[in-house]
Design a protein around this motif. Structure first.
Motif, PDB file in Angstrom:
ATOM      1  N   TYR A  23       0.814  -1.213   0.000  1.00  0.00           N
ATOM      2  CA  TYR A  23       0.000   0.000   0.000  1.00  0.00           C
ATOM      3  C   TYR A  23       0.854   1.273   0.000  1.00  0.00           C
ATOM      4  N   LEU A  24       2.163   1.139   0.113  1.00  0.00           N
ATOM      5  CA  LEU A  24       3.030   2.317   0.026  1.00  0.00           C
ATOM      6  C   LEU A  24       3.547   2.555  -1.383  1.00  0.00           C
ATOM      7  N   MET A 298       1.480 -17.577  -6.219  1.00  0.00           N
ATOM      8  CA  MET A 298       0.042 -17.374  -6.022  1.00  0.00           C
ATOM      9  C   MET A 298      -0.168 -16.567  -4.745  1.00  0.00           C
ATOM     10  N   ILE A 299      -0.801 -15.415  -4.855  1.00  0.00           N
ATOM     11  CA  ILE A 299      -1.011 -14.528  -3.715  1.00  0.00           C
ATOM     12  C   ILE A 299      -2.500 -14.505  -3.382  1.00  0.00           C
ATOM     13  N   THR A 300      -2.839 -14.861  -2.135  1.00  0.00           N
ATOM     14  CA  THR A 300      -4.245 -14.950  -1.762  1.00  0.00           C
ATOM     15  C   THR A 300      -4.871 -13.581  -1.509  1.00  0.00           C
ATOM     16  N   HIS A 301      -4.133 -12.676  -0.872  1.00  0.00           N
ATOM     17  CA  HIS A 301      -4.689 -11.342  -0.638  1.00  0.00           C
ATOM     18  C   HIS A 301      -3.569 -10.368  -0.310  1.00  0.00           C
ATOM     19  N   ASN A 302      -3.918  -9.103  -0.300  1.00  0.00           N
ATOM     20  CA  ASN A 302      -2.930  -8.022  -0.313  1.00  0.00           C
ATOM     21  C   ASN A 302      -2.643  -7.495   1.096  1.00  0.00           C
ATOM     22  N   HIS A 303      -2.298  -8.402   2.008  1.00  0.00           N
ATOM     23  CA  HIS A 303      -1.815  -8.011   3.329  1.00  0.00           C
ATOM     24  C   HIS A 303      -0.327  -8.301   3.409  1.00  0.00           C
ATOM     25  N   GLN A 304       0.380  -7.547   4.244  1.00  0.00           N
ATOM     26  CA  GLN A 304       1.837  -7.613   4.227  1.00  0.00           C
ATOM     27  C   GLN A 304       2.386  -8.970   4.647  1.00  0.00           C
ATOM     28  N   SER A 330      -9.554   0.328  -7.850  1.00  0.00           N
ATOM     29  CA  SER A 330      -9.052   1.696  -7.924  1.00  0.00           C
ATOM     30  C   SER A 330      -9.559   2.567  -6.777  1.00  0.00           C
ATOM     31  N   SER A 331      -9.644   1.962  -5.597  1.00  0.00           N
ATOM     32  CA  SER A 331     -10.087   2.694  -4.416  1.00  0.00           C
ATOM     33  C   SER A 331      -8.944   2.789  -3.427  1.00  0.00           C
ATOM     34  N   LEU A 332      -9.134   3.607  -2.405  1.00  0.00           N
ATOM     35  CA  LEU A 332      -8.099   3.735  -1.385  1.00  0.00           C
ATOM     36  C   LEU A 332      -7.882   2.425  -0.653  1.00  0.00           C
ATOM     37  N   VAL A 333      -8.960   1.733  -0.315  1.00  0.00           N
ATOM     38  CA  VAL A 333      -8.799   0.516   0.478  1.00  0.00           C
ATOM     39  C   VAL A 333      -8.419  -0.683  -0.358  1.00  0.00           C
ATOM     40  N   ASP A 334      -8.568  -0.599  -1.678  1.00  0.00           N
ATOM     41  CA  ASP A 334      -8.283  -1.753  -2.533  1.00  0.00           C
ATOM     42  C   ASP A 334      -7.627  -1.293  -3.836  1.00  0.00           C
ATOM     43  N   PRO A 335      -6.380  -0.823  -3.766  1.00  0.00           N
ATOM     44  CA  PRO A 335      -5.704  -0.373  -4.991  1.00  0.00           C
ATOM     45  C   PRO A 335      -5.431  -1.552  -5.915  1.00  0.00           C
ATOM     46  N   ASP A 336      -5.161  -1.239  -7.159  1.00  0.00           N
ATOM     47  CA  ASP A 336      -4.979  -2.244  -8.204  1.00  0.00           C
ATOM     48  C   ASP A 336      -3.690  -3.030  -7.949  1.00  0.00           C
ATOM     49  N   LEU A 337      -3.823  -4.277  -7.508  1.00  0.00           N
ATOM     50  CA  LEU A 337      -2.655  -5.090  -7.186  1.00  0.00           C
ATOM     51  C   LEU A 337      -1.863  -5.473  -8.427  1.00  0.00           C
ATOM     52  N   GLY A 372     -14.732 -12.526   4.463  1.00  0.00           N
ATOM     53  CA  GLY A 372     -14.247 -12.240   5.799  1.00  0.00           C
ATOM     54  C   GLY A 372     -12.820 -11.722   5.827  1.00  0.00           C
ATOM     55  N   GLU A 373     -12.296 -11.530   7.053  1.00  0.00           N
ATOM     56  CA  GLU A 373     -10.912 -11.168   7.370  1.00  0.00           C
ATOM     57  C   GLU A 373     -10.558  -9.743   6.991  1.00  0.00           C
ATOM     58  N   HIS A 374     -11.464  -8.998   6.380  1.00  0.00           N
ATOM     59  CA  HIS A 374     -11.135  -7.641   5.957  1.00  0.00           C
ATOM     60  C   HIS A 374     -12.054  -6.592   6.590  1.00  0.00           C
ATOM     61  N   GLY A 375     -12.628  -6.913   7.744  1.00  0.00           N
ATOM     62  CA  GLY A 375     -13.343  -5.909   8.523  1.00  0.00           C
ATOM     63  C   GLY A 375     -14.533  -5.293   7.825  1.00  0.00           C
ATOM     64  N   ASP A 376     -15.169  -6.029   6.916  1.00  0.00           N
ATOM     65  CA  ASP A 376     -16.396  -5.578   6.243  1.00  0.00           C
ATOM     66  C   ASP A 376     -16.192  -4.368   5.342  1.00  0.00           C
ATOM     67  N   ILE A 377     -14.965  -4.130   4.894  1.00  0.00           N
ATOM     68  CA  ILE A 377     -14.776  -3.092   3.889  1.00  0.00           C
ATOM     69  C   ILE A 377     -14.693  -3.749   2.509  1.00  0.00           C
ATOM     70  N   ARG A 378     -14.891  -2.962   1.476  1.00  0.00           N
ATOM     71  CA  ARG A 378     -15.031  -3.512   0.128  1.00  0.00           C
ATOM     72  C   ARG A 378     -13.656  -3.827  -0.463  1.00  0.00           C
ATOM     73  N   ILE A 379     -13.199  -5.036  -0.186  1.00  0.00           N
ATOM     74  CA  ILE A 379     -11.933  -5.520  -0.737  1.00  0.00           C
ATOM     75  C   ILE A 379     -12.260  -6.611  -1.741  1.00  0.00           C
ATOM     76  N   ARG A 380     -11.905  -6.403  -2.977  1.00  0.00           N
ATOM     77  CA  ARG A 380     -12.143  -7.395  -4.016  1.00  0.00           C
ATOM     78  C   ARG A 380     -10.934  -8.303  -4.214  1.00  0.00           C
ATOM     79  N   THR A 381      -9.756  -7.806  -3.872  1.00  0.00           N
ATOM     80  CA  THR A 381      -8.516  -8.507  -4.189  1.00  0.00           C
ATOM     81  C   THR A 381      -8.224  -9.581  -3.152  1.00  0.00           C
ATOM     82  N   LYS A 382      -8.977 -10.655  -3.190  1.00  0.00           N
ATOM     83  CA  LYS A 382      -8.759 -11.769  -2.279  1.00  0.00           C
ATOM     84  C   LYS A 382      -9.418 -13.017  -2.855  1.00  0.00           C
TER      85      LYS A 382
END
Length: 530
Positions: A23-24, A298-304, A330-337, A372-382
């Motif tokens: 995310y940086l 293979m990356i399951t989701h965009n956490h460090q 293309s959002s703040l919480v889910d940038p284009d991986l 789950g696992e993303h605190g109910d925010i709109r994360i598509r990249t998983k």
């Protein structure tokens, strides 16, 4: 004799002075973290260093917003903070513009045409965002036109660095809250774009001394710093004799699993241990055990702890294809991986949508929905990865939680049963603001934040997943217990912790029904069970 990095040399990527995670890299998310997170940490430390020292004496604060000190840290951090203000100024202006859009412009829109609003957008966002209403025709929202942000002055490769140093034990300080500086003479910090081919040469090794001298010069090193850098290298060991490698599934640690099948190699969520120093757990899987070619990452989701840049950059020269879940929100919480990875010069990146597959030699990779696992925010990249190995089917479910009990029944009805399941059971997790808070337009109420967590399955959820998939083998992983995870995770369990209790119950539950189950730790060779 050719030279290669010593096995205990670490190369920590940094952006704008902070340990780099995904995310940086997008300008818009970097801007928000700098303004609403990192700047607050360093200013708090400079105002009250003793408060940081006191807090970090308590284990429960290890992952909190506190600077971990080394000798001379205060003066070095103070000088760096003063000198870096100007270079991050444009990013702070971008963050201000995003705040103005979210807190002043959008709240005034209630359903009328947005056409005239574009002329009032803050300059950093003008021509770089699209405004729209959600389907209720009242709630305004927006998306970034990310390529135009990456093409702007807000995307500055000059802010990217790598710090080389040696380690002599697994334990490392939590890296995400302490500026990445040269604190000691045996650390070398170089300013270099993270997509630089120079880094691939460094990590690939096999360098002649004159070639190494040339790389040091290109990295801007001379004198004692160049000597220190050269000291990170040793004679390249003789390669092992070539032989046909057997099929295998190797648990590498946390959520990382290595698979070899009929000569094709797969690496899931790469987070890998260093070596070259004494440690208590001999026999682990390290960088030395990786093949020269990794066909699929293979990356399951965009956490460090699942997409660790420190590992990915080190193995980039070996990687063929990277497979990720479909993103591009293309959002703040889910940038284009995909854009993040291609910007790091991974040339072959494939996105898979839910239940999409790609063929591999002797099988396939299929993306399964991940809730789950993303605190109910709109994360598509998983997604979870279903790996078919000539009919033997292995699911890497990562931190998926069974919050919609019908989901896995519908998945099973569509794709069939699964033989082996890897499932994460960190069943408590951090509040959603721990990771995403700096991206929110306003601070969450404490009660709400505490209830929306970044967690894996509990026993009931895990057992339901296993039963529905009719799996014969179940492995609990992604628990953050490996000692080399300390740089990006601060999770310490004892046997009374809910995650340990839940995972023990799941292992017993599977075994009582005649299956094979284990909570994984450090390293495990796993039989492929059809």
């Amino acid at each position: 004799m050719p030279l290669s990095l010593k096995r205990n040399v670490i190369a920590e990527p940094a952006v704008a002075g902070w340990y780099a995670w995904s995310y940086l890299l997008p300008p818009h998310t970097l801007a928000k973290y700098l303004k609403h997170h990192y700047r607050n940490i360093v200013e708090s430390y400079l105002d009250e260093p003793e408060a940081h020292r006191t807090a970090l004496k308590q284990p429960r604060f290890q992952g909190g917003p506190f600077v971990h000190e080394q000798e001379g840290s205060y003066e070095k951090v103070r000088d760096w903070y003063e000198s870096s203000r100007e270079e991050i100024g444009p990013l702070l202006e971008l963050a201000d513009a995003i705040d103005e859009l979210e807190q002043k412009v959008l709240p005034g829109l209630t359903g009328a045409s947005m056409e005239s609003v574009y002329g009032t957008l803050p300059e950093p966002l003008a021509g770089r965002v699209e405004l729209f209403y959600n389907r209720d025709n009242r709630t305004p929202d927006y998306r970034f036109i990310e390529p135009l942000l990456y093409a702007s002055s807000y995307s500055d490769p000059g802010l990217q660095q790598v710090r080389f140093s040696t380690i002599h034990q697994d334990a490392r300080q939590f890296a995400l809250t302490t500026p990445v500086l040269e604190y000691t003479p045996d650390q070398v910090l170089v300013t270099v774009p993270l997509d630089s081919p120079l880094l691939d040469k460094v990590f690939a090794g096999g360098l002649e001394p004159r070639e190494l001298d040339g790389i040091a010069a290109e990295l801007g090193l001379d004198g004692e710093r160049a000597d220190t850098f050269r000291g990170f290298f040793e004679e390249t060991p003789e390669p092992a004799a070539a032989q046909d490698a057997p099929d295998t599934i190797e648990y590498v640690g946390h959520a990382c699993v290595f698979v070899r099948h009929q000569g094709t190699t797969f690496l899931v969520d790469p987070v890998i241990s260093y070596s070259g120093y004494s440690h208590e757990s001999d026999g682990r899987f390290t960088f030395d055990d990786l093949p020269e070619r990794i066909d699929y990452v293979m990356i399951t989701h965009n956490h460090q702890d699942h997409m660790l840049l420190e590992t990915l950059l080190k193995i980039r020269h070996r990687v063929g294809r990277v497979v990720i879940a479909k993103s591009a929100n293309s959002s703040l919480v889910d940038p284009d991986l995909k854009r993040i990875l291609t910007g790091l010069r991974f040339h072959d990146v494939v996105e898979l949508d839910d239940l999409e597959s790609i063929d591999t030699p002797g099988g396939s990779i299929t993306a399964l929905p991940f809730l789950g696992e993303h605190g109910d925010i709109r994360i598509r990249t998983k997604c979870g990865w279903l790996l078919d190995l000539d009919g033997t089917r292995v699911l890497f479910a990562a931190d998926s939680t069974n919050i919609s009990p019908q989901l896995y029944a519908r998945i099973t009805a569509t794709v069939g049963r699964v033989d082996t399941v890897f499932i994460g059971m960190e069943s408590v997790g951090a509040p959603v603001s721990w990771l995403y808070g700096p991206l929110f337009p306003e601070k969450l109420e404490r009660r709400i934040d505490a209830g929306r967590r970044l967690k894996g399955s509990n026993f009931e959820q895990g057992a339901a997943i296993v039963d529905t998939l009719r799996a014969r083998s179940v492995y609990v992983y992604a628990m953050g217990q490996e000692p080399w995870l300390g740089a990006v995770m601060c999770v310490e369990y004892d046997e009374t912790h809910p995650a340990m209790i839940d995972s023990d119950k799941l292992v017993a539950y599977v075994e009582e029904r005649g299956g094979v189950a284990k909570r994984l730790f450090l390293h495990e060779s796993i039989a492929v069970r059809p």
